[in-house]
Write a protein that holds these residues in place. Structure first.
Motif, mmCIF file in Angstrom:
data_model
loop_
_atom_site.group_PDB
_atom_site.id
_atom_site.type_symbol
_atom_site.label_atom_id
_atom_site.label_comp_id
_atom_site.label_asym_id
_atom_site.label_seq_id
_atom_site.Cartn_x
_atom_site.Cartn_y
_atom_site.Cartn_z
ATOM 1 N N VAL A 68 45.369 51.131 51.033
ATOM 2 C CA VAL A 68 46.588 51.349 50.246
ATOM 3 C C VAL A 68 47.349 52.499 50.874
ATOM 4 O O VAL A 68 46.749 53.458 51.342
ATOM 5 N N GLY A 70 50.744 55.125 50.289
ATOM 6 C CA GLY A 70 51.908 55.610 49.558
ATOM 7 C C GLY A 70 53.021 55.810 50.571
ATOM 8 O O GLY A 70 53.688 54.862 50.979
ATOM 9 N N GLY A 72 52.282 57.631 53.497
ATOM 10 C CA GLY A 72 51.632 57.870 54.792
ATOM 11 C C GLY A 72 51.794 59.295 55.298
ATOM 12 O O GLY A 72 51.732 59.531 56.503
ATOM 13 N N THR A 73 51.951 60.261 54.394
ATOM 14 C CA THR A 73 52.111 61.655 54.846
ATOM 15 C C THR A 73 50.778 62.406 54.917
ATOM 16 O O THR A 73 50.766 63.597 55.240
ATOM 17 N N ASN A 74 49.680 61.721 54.576
ATOM 18 C CA ASN A 74 48.410 62.457 54.565
ATOM 19 C C ASN A 74 48.057 62.940 55.966
ATOM 20 O O ASN A 74 48.460 62.337 56.968
ATOM 21 N N GLY A 133 53.879 70.408 50.090
ATOM 22 C CA GLY A 133 55.034 70.699 50.953
ATOM 23 C C GLY A 133 55.802 69.424 51.295
ATOM 24 O O GLY A 133 56.983 69.463 51.648
ATOM 25 N N SER A 134 55.143 68.286 51.171
ATOM 26 C CA SER A 134 55.734 66.982 51.501
ATOM 27 C C SER A 134 56.356 66.307 50.287
ATOM 28 O O SER A 134 56.658 65.114 50.342
ATOM 29 N N THR A 139 53.972 60.311 47.543
ATOM 30 C CA THR A 139 53.963 59.610 46.254
ATOM 31 C C THR A 139 52.892 60.189 45.328
ATOM 32 O O THR A 139 51.922 60.805 45.788
ATOM 33 N N ASN A 143 49.163 61.487 46.069
ATOM 34 C CA ASN A 143 48.763 62.837 45.621
ATOM 35 C C ASN A 143 47.445 62.786 44.849
ATOM 36 O O ASN A 143 46.557 63.605 45.064
ATOM 37 N N GLY A 149 47.284 69.523 46.770
ATOM 38 C CA GLY A 149 47.568 70.859 46.240
ATOM 39 C C GLY A 149 49.039 71.154 46.422
ATOM 40 O O GLY A 149 49.882 70.289 46.216
ATOM 41 N N PHE A 205 44.955 52.475 42.434
ATOM 42 C CA PHE A 205 45.647 52.936 41.221
ATOM 43 C C PHE A 205 46.856 52.051 40.941
ATOM 44 O O PHE A 205 47.663 51.780 41.839
ATOM 45 N N GLU A 415 42.972 70.805 50.453
ATOM 46 C CA GLU A 415 43.915 69.877 49.819
ATOM 47 C C GLU A 415 44.236 68.641 50.651
ATOM 48 O O GLU A 415 44.855 67.715 50.132
HETATM 49 C C1 LIG Z 1 55.220 68.164 55.999
HETATM 50 C C2 LIG Z 1 53.960 67.950 55.190
HETATM 51 C C3 LIG Z 1 53.585 68.894 54.252
HETATM 52 C C4 LIG Z 1 52.429 68.695 53.475
HETATM 53 N N1 LIG Z 1 52.100 69.638 52.551
HETATM 54 C C5 LIG Z 1 51.012 69.425 51.755
HETATM 55 C C6 LIG Z 1 50.655 70.379 50.766
HETATM 56 O O1 LIG Z 1 51.302 71.423 50.597
HETATM 57 N N2 LIG Z 1 49.580 70.103 50.001
HETATM 58 C C7 LIG Z 1 48.841 68.948 50.148
HETATM 59 O O2 LIG Z 1 47.895 68.733 49.406
HETATM 60 N N3 LIG Z 1 49.152 68.046 51.103
HETATM 61 C C8 LIG Z 1 50.212 68.234 51.894
HETATM 62 N N4 LIG Z 1 50.528 67.311 52.849
HETATM 63 C C9 LIG Z 1 49.698 66.106 53.001
HETATM 64 C C10 LIG Z 1 50.184 64.864 52.198
HETATM 65 O O3 LIG Z 1 51.565 64.948 51.900
HETATM 66 C C11 LIG Z 1 49.383 64.674 50.918
HETATM 67 O O4 LIG Z 1 48.046 64.317 51.254
HETATM 68 C C12 LIG Z 1 49.943 63.596 49.973
HETATM 69 O O5 LIG Z 1 49.188 63.589 48.787
HETATM 70 C C13 LIG Z 1 49.938 62.198 50.550
HETATM 71 O O6 LIG Z 1 50.781 61.373 49.763
HETATM 72 P P1 LIG Z 1 51.294 59.969 50.320
HETATM 73 O O7 LIG Z 1 52.075 59.286 49.263
HETATM 74 O O8 LIG Z 1 51.969 60.155 51.612
HETATM 75 O O9 LIG Z 1 49.903 59.219 50.502
HETATM 76 P P2 LIG Z 1 49.371 58.438 51.781
HETATM 77 O O10 LIG Z 1 49.312 59.330 52.942
HETATM 78 O O11 LIG Z 1 50.095 57.164 51.912
HETATM 79 O O12 LIG Z 1 47.898 58.120 51.287
HETATM 80 C C14 LIG Z 1 46.965 59.149 51.104
HETATM 81 C C15 LIG Z 1 45.636 58.553 50.594
HETATM 82 O O13 LIG Z 1 45.852 58.039 49.296
HETATM 83 C C16 LIG Z 1 45.427 56.691 49.216
HETATM 84 N N5 LIG Z 1 46.299 56.030 48.252
HETATM 85 C C17 LIG Z 1 47.652 55.991 48.263
HETATM 86 N N6 LIG Z 1 48.094 55.298 47.207
HETATM 87 C C18 LIG Z 1 47.000 54.895 46.510
HETATM 88 C C19 LIG Z 1 46.799 54.124 45.324
HETATM 89 N N7 LIG Z 1 47.815 53.596 44.633
HETATM 90 N N8 LIG Z 1 45.526 53.906 44.896
HETATM 91 C C20 LIG Z 1 44.474 54.398 45.570
HETATM 92 N N9 LIG Z 1 44.600 55.115 46.704
HETATM 93 C C21 LIG Z 1 45.856 55.356 47.168
HETATM 94 C C22 LIG Z 1 45.549 56.178 50.647
HETATM 95 O O14 LIG Z 1 44.715 55.061 50.882
HETATM 96 C C23 LIG Z 1 45.130 57.404 51.447
HETATM 97 O O15 LIG Z 1 43.738 57.474 51.555
HETATM 98 C C24 LIG Z 1 51.646 67.515 53.668
HETATM 99 C C25 LIG Z 1 52.019 66.569 54.623
HETATM 100 C C26 LIG Z 1 53.155 66.775 55.386
HETATM 101 C C27 LIG Z 1 53.542 65.733 56.402
#
Ligand SMILES: Cc1cc2nc3c(=O)[nH]c(=O)nc-3n(C[C@H](O)[C@H](O)[C@H](O)COP(=O)(O)OP(=O)(O)OC[C@H]3O[C@@H](n4cnc5c(N)ncnc54)[C@H](O)[C@@H]3O)c2cc1C
Length: 459
Positions: A68, A70, A72-74, A133-134, A139, A143, A149, A205, A415
């Motif tokens: 899955v 969201g 892709g910022t992880n 920060g993202s 999403t 998160n 965090g 989720f 985090e």
């Molecule tokens: C510029 C930048 C700054 C950042 N700052 C922070 C920060 O301050 N703190 C922090 O914690 N992180 C930070 N991050 C990391 C990232 O943004 C977080 O991990 C964020 O929670 C990922 O959200 P996403 O929607 O991009 O999830 P994704 O990267 O798409 O997915 C993350 C994980 O969640 C899973 N997932 C997504 N949706 C679902 C769903 N519906 N059900 C079950 N699993 C799911 C995915 O399979 C994957 O394992 C930063 C990243 C960047 C690029």
């Protein structure tokens, strides 16, 4: 992936929400971690709860791995797919289903963008504090799955502290509901706690119930400059030891300050060796009192200057600049490795020294910034992955960072989660028994190992 199976996915999600084209699929082959991309066999974009559940079930019935995604910022490789697998992208499920002002909770779909949600609740004078920060892109589903965090973790905690319930599809496409809309809930196992931080490995989720709190009446932001990172980090410990709890307490080294200023032009002092960015919030009288105490502590620990933001625009500009740190550093070199090993906050000064030693020992360029108030630094290694000898030193340096953090009683990730990036280091932090339990839980909930295989506990 047979044509018949693709046809079945099209029947479930609609033809326009099933992407077979290689160029489209390539866009879902990587995330924000420095790992090799893997192009999935198919990308699905369900737009209804039913389509999401049926897609998961169909994957399981056919032994197709699913990841899955969201936004892709992880930063841990959590959304790197399997080559013969499916990516299910959640941006078609982006409804804020309910914001309940009286009971202070909200129900959301997983694809809601974090900052949009925070702004929507703020309009109702409510507050959703977790702020990675993202947040402008990430999403809420991502998160929760990463237990993200952010800048306000020090005072307000992280995503897990705001999750009241999760509805998720299990691997058979059955809808499982955890938690409740009540402040207290002590019924049954705390399954929701298991799902937070599960990185898409235990369930998908579909809806999330999130706690809201009253919006703080007043905020004050300040910027303190220091002659060394050590004096800045000792100030962080002193502020915490004085039991002042700022909403945000961020540190930046000179390398990062200069990169951020070149990128954002927010007026950061580029000549400062170190910077603390601090925000206090709450009742106006308390805010004034906390701000005065913080300023005194900064000066007692050698601050060369303390500047208080005088307008909301100035305040927002500084925080936007801080949030741009990763992007600013990413401009300087082809490859950027941002780590988040975390230490008990009293050990921050020691960790700062350790990072300086590691940079010297492995001849690496490391910019350091992060959430110093909760012990969560982001040492960021600037490199070029194509330079294989330098890359070997980078890998050794990363491991050294983890080892030093663990030796101080810290953790591999504050985090960013485990994903693929840290799976092989898990045994350094936890016991064999804990890993065995984790594997048993995974096997019980996902016997065919199709839910985001290879993440957290490895293959
Ligand atoms: C510029 C930048 C700054 C950042 N700052 C922070 C920060 O301050 N703190 C922090 O914690 N992180 C930070 N991050 C990391 C990232 O943004 C977080 O991990 C964020 O929670 C990922 O959200 P996403 O929607 O991009 O999830 P994704 O990267 O798409 O997915 C993350 C994980 O969640 C899973 N997932 C997504 N949706 C679902 C769903 N519906 N059900 C079950 N699993 C799911 C995915 O399979 C994957 O394992 C930063 C990243 C960047 C690029």
């Amino acid at each position: 992936m047979t044509p018949l199976l693709i046809q079945e996915f099209q029947n479930i999600c609609g033809k326009e929400n099933v992407w077979e084209d290689k160029v489209e699929r390539a866009a879902y082959s990587y995330d924000a971690a420095v790992l090799d991309p893997v192009i999935p066999a198919l990308v699905l974009r369900p737009t209804t709860q039913e389509a999401l559940g049926r897609s998961v079930a169909l994957c399981n019935q056919n032994g197709v791995p699913l990841t899955v995604r969201g936004s892709g910022t992880n930063l841990s490789g959590g959304t790197i797919p399997y080559a013969h697998g499916v990516v299910i992208v959640t941006n078609g499920l982006k409804r804020i289903v309910e914001i309940n002002e009286a009971d202070m909770y909200a129900v959301v779909e997983p694809g809601v963008v974090t900052a949009k949600f925070a702004a929507a609740v703020e309009q109702k004078k409510l507050f959703y504090p977790p702020d990675p920060g993202s947040q402008a892109v990430s999403t809420l589903g991502g998160n929760v799955a990463e237990n993200a965090g952010g800048l306000r973790g020090l005072k307000y905690g992280v995503t897990k502290d705001y999750v009241m319930g999760i509805h998720f599809f299990d691997v058979n496409g059955e809808l499982i509901k955890t938690g409740s809309r009540t402040v207290k809930c002590a019924t049954g196992y705390n399954l929701g706690a298991l799902l937070v931080g599960s990185e898409g490995t235990l369930g998908v989720f579909s809806r999330i119930i999130l706690k809201l709190i009253p919006l703080p009446a007043h905020r004050k932001s300040m910027m303190a400059t220091f002659p060394t990172m050590r004096s800045a980090s000792e100030t962080v410990s002193a502020i915490i030891a004085a039991h002042v709890v700022p909403a945000t307490l961020e540190i930046m080294d000179q390398f990062t300050i200069q990169a951020v200023e070149n990128f954002s032009h927010a007026g950061l002092p580029t000549e400062a060796a170190a910077l603390l960015l601090i925000e206090v919030d709450g009742h106006p009288a308390q805010v004034e009192d906390d701000a005065a105490r913080v300023e005194t502590i900064c000066r007692e620990h050698g601050a060369e200057g303390v500047r208080v933001a005088s307008t909301a625009a100035e305040r927002d500009g500084v925080w936007a600049a801080r949030r741009s740190a990763l992007s600013a550093l990413a401009q300087l070199k082809p490859t950027l490795v941002l780590e988040d090993a975390t230490v008990p906050r009293s050990r921050i000064p020691e960790m700062i020294v350790a990072l300086e030693e590691i940079a010297k020992q492995y001849d690496l360029t490391i910019g350091t910034f992060g959430h110093a108030g909760d012990g969560n630094l982001h040492p960021t290694i600037l490199t070029d992955k194509r330079n294989s000898s330098e890359w070997k030193r980078v890998e050794a340096g990363i491991e050294a960072i983890f080892d030093r953090a663990l030796a101080m009683g810290g953790t591999l990730s504050g985090e960013h989660g485990t994903g693929i990036a840290k799976a092989r280091f898990l045994a350094k932090e936890t016991t064999a028994g804990t890993i065995l339990y984790s594997r048993r839980i995974k096997a019980a909930l996902d016997p065919n190992n199709i839910l985001n295989p290879g993440k957290i506990i490895g293959e």
